[in-house]
Every structure is written in structure tokens, then in C-alpha cells.
Write a protein that holds these residues in place. Structure first.
Motif, PDB file in Angstrom:
ATOM      1  N   LEU A   1      14.717  -2.270  -7.636  1.00  0.00           N
ATOM      2  CA  LEU A   1      14.953  -0.987  -6.990  1.00  0.00           C
ATOM      3  C   LEU A   1      13.765  -0.647  -6.101  1.00  0.00           C
ATOM      4  N   ARG A   2      13.965   0.257  -5.164  1.00  0.00           N
ATOM      5  CA  ARG A   2      12.858   0.817  -4.392  1.00  0.00           C
ATOM      6  C   ARG A   2      12.767   2.291  -4.726  1.00  0.00           C
ATOM      7  N   CYS A   3      11.623   2.690  -5.241  1.00  0.00           N
ATOM      8  CA  CYS A   3      11.486   4.056  -5.760  1.00  0.00           C
ATOM      9  C   CYS A   3      10.163   4.666  -5.303  1.00  0.00           C
ATOM     10  N   LYS A   4      10.235   5.611  -4.363  1.00  0.00           N
ATOM     11  CA  LYS A   4       9.028   6.254  -3.851  1.00  0.00           C
ATOM     12  C   LYS A   4       8.336   7.114  -4.907  1.00  0.00           C
ATOM     13  N   ASN A   5       9.095   7.568  -5.892  1.00  0.00           N
ATOM     14  CA  ASN A   5       8.527   8.426  -6.936  1.00  0.00           C
ATOM     15  C   ASN A   5       8.089   7.645  -8.169  1.00  0.00           C
ATOM     16  N   ARG A   6       7.919   6.333  -8.010  1.00  0.00           N
ATOM     17  CA  ARG A   6       7.495   5.503  -9.146  1.00  0.00           C
ATOM     18  C   ARG A   6       6.115   5.921  -9.645  1.00  0.00           C
ATOM     19  N   PRO A   7       5.815   5.683 -10.929  1.00  0.00           N
ATOM     20  CA  PRO A   7       4.448   5.909 -11.429  1.00  0.00           C
ATOM     21  C   PRO A   7       3.471   4.987 -10.693  1.00  0.00           C
ATOM     22  N   ARG A   8       2.260   5.433 -10.512  1.00  0.00           N
ATOM     23  CA  ARG A   8       1.263   4.632  -9.796  1.00  0.00           C
ATOM     24  C   ARG A   8       0.035   4.448 -10.684  1.00  0.00           C
ATOM     25  N   ASP A   9       0.054   3.339 -11.416  1.00  0.00           N
ATOM     26  CA  ASP A   9      -1.038   3.049 -12.339  1.00  0.00           C
ATOM     27  C   ASP A   9      -1.061   1.559 -12.611  1.00  0.00           C
TER      28      ASP A   9
END
Length: 206
Positions: A141-149
Motif C-alpha cells: 500500500l501507499r500511505c502518507k499517514n504511515r508511522p515514521r520510526d
């Protein structure tokens, strides 16, 4: 392209030393990756156009070859493996500019529950990959709101859906077609396969 790759493959210099430098006038590091993948897996070029980080993995395995692969530019990693003259598998690094999220489903039941949930919520533009075990599935999937860690780049799937992981940042990666690897789940050797090659075009248009 073959002549280009033969020159680069003979280069004894470590990839880290020329990570972002062209090896000759007019040749960028990204040109190298495109030329290489055009030869071994032309369908993967669409992933580069999306900004997905395509990286080399160990031959017959699912682990990256290069050290510091979570931070090192993909072009640097490819130049490193070419300098070694070794065979390789192909993988993608999650997160990045393309906001790539991969749901790793250990079995069909988990995959089907998640797929139904996605479609119920009108999420239909995704890619499905059959894993080397013949039993698992990866949903891209492409998800701009993904967690970033990148230090905690995955989470376990909710047990109500089944078994697996959600991988969402550069500390996580997955093998992709046409890689061949041995599964730690059932000790079988198989090839990663796109369920539908045309889904790459839909994915590219998102």
C-alpha cells in the motif's frame, strides 16, 4: 547497457566511497540501478519511477547485502554488490518518498481477512505478492499517514486478523519478484510472484 554494467562490475572500489558519484561523465548512480534492473527485472523499473527504494538482497535469501542498508542510498548498495561480482535477490525498503507500507500475511486466512477489510473501506489500489513459502502474501500500500520510526519499523497484525506484520519505515524491507529464497516457515524454496503484474500500473497512478 551490458557494456556499461561490465565496466561497473569490474570496479574494485567499495560502494560507500562513491555512493552518489557518477563513475564517468553523464552516468549517475541512479542510471546504474535502472540499467541493471532493465536487464534482470524490467517490470521493477516502475517501482523506481514511484520513488520506491529497490535494494539488493543476498542470493537465495531475504536479507540485505550492504551494511547500513536502512540509511544507505539504494544506488550505493547496488554499486557495492556489482563490485563484489555476486549474484543477488531483489528487495524493497519500506517507507521512503513513496510511503510504501507492506502487510506481511503469514497465511491465506490472514491475507483474505485483510483484503476484505481493505475493500470494504474502498481501498482497492494495492499490489499482492505471493511469498517464497507458497503460503504467505505481501500486500503493498501507499500511505502518507504511515508511522515514521525506522527504529521500530514494523508492528504485529491485530490478532483478530491473523498472523503477520505491518512494515512501514526504512528499518524494514521485503523480498520481491523475481527473487527466489528459502522460507524459514516451511523450509521450502520458491519464487516471489506478483499476483497481477498489471497492478503495478495502477499502483503507479496513485
Amino acid at each position: 547497457d551490458l557494456a556499461l554494467l561490465s565496466r561497473l562490475a569490474a570496479c574494485p572500489v567499495c560502494g560507500q566511497q562513491f555512493a552518489d558519484q557518477p563513475s564517468e561523465p553523464g552516468l549517475s548512480a541512479d542510471d546504474l540501478v535502472s540499467a541493471l534492473l532493465q536487464l534482470v527485472a524490467p517490470q521493477i523499473l516502475k517501482l523506481l519511477e514511484l520513488g520506491i527504494d529497490v535494494i539488493p538482497l543476498r542470493e537465495g535469501a531475504k536479507k540485505p547485502i550492504a551494511k547500513n542498508w536502512t540509511r544507505r542510498r539504494p544506488a550505493s548498495q547496488w554499486r557495492y554488490i556489482l563490485s563484489l561480482g555476486k549474484m543477488f535477490n531483489i528487495g524493497v525498503r519500506c517507507g521512503g518518498k513513496a510511503d510504501l507500507v507492506i502487510i506481511d500475511c503469514e497465511d491465506f486466512e490472514t491475507y483474505w481477512k485483510i483484503r476484505q477489510w481493505l475493500e470494504t473501506h474502498n481501498i482497492q489500489d494495492f499490489i499482492v505478492v505471493r511469498t517464497c513459502s507458497g503460503e504467505g502474501y505481501h500486500i503493498w500500500l501507499r500511505c502518507k499517514n504511515r508511522p515514521r520510526d525506522k527504529n521500530q519499523a514494523y508492528r504485529f497484525i491485530d490478532p483478530d486478523f491473523g498472523k503477520g506484520e505491518i512494515r512501514f519505515d526504512s528499518g524494514a524491507q521485503c523480498a520481491i519478484p523475481p527473487s527466489v529464497a528459502t522460507s524459514s516457515k516451511n523450509n521450502s524454496t520458491g519464487q516471489y510472484l506478483f499476483e497481477d503484474d498489471s497492478a503495478l500500473d495502477t499502483f503507479a497512478s496513485m
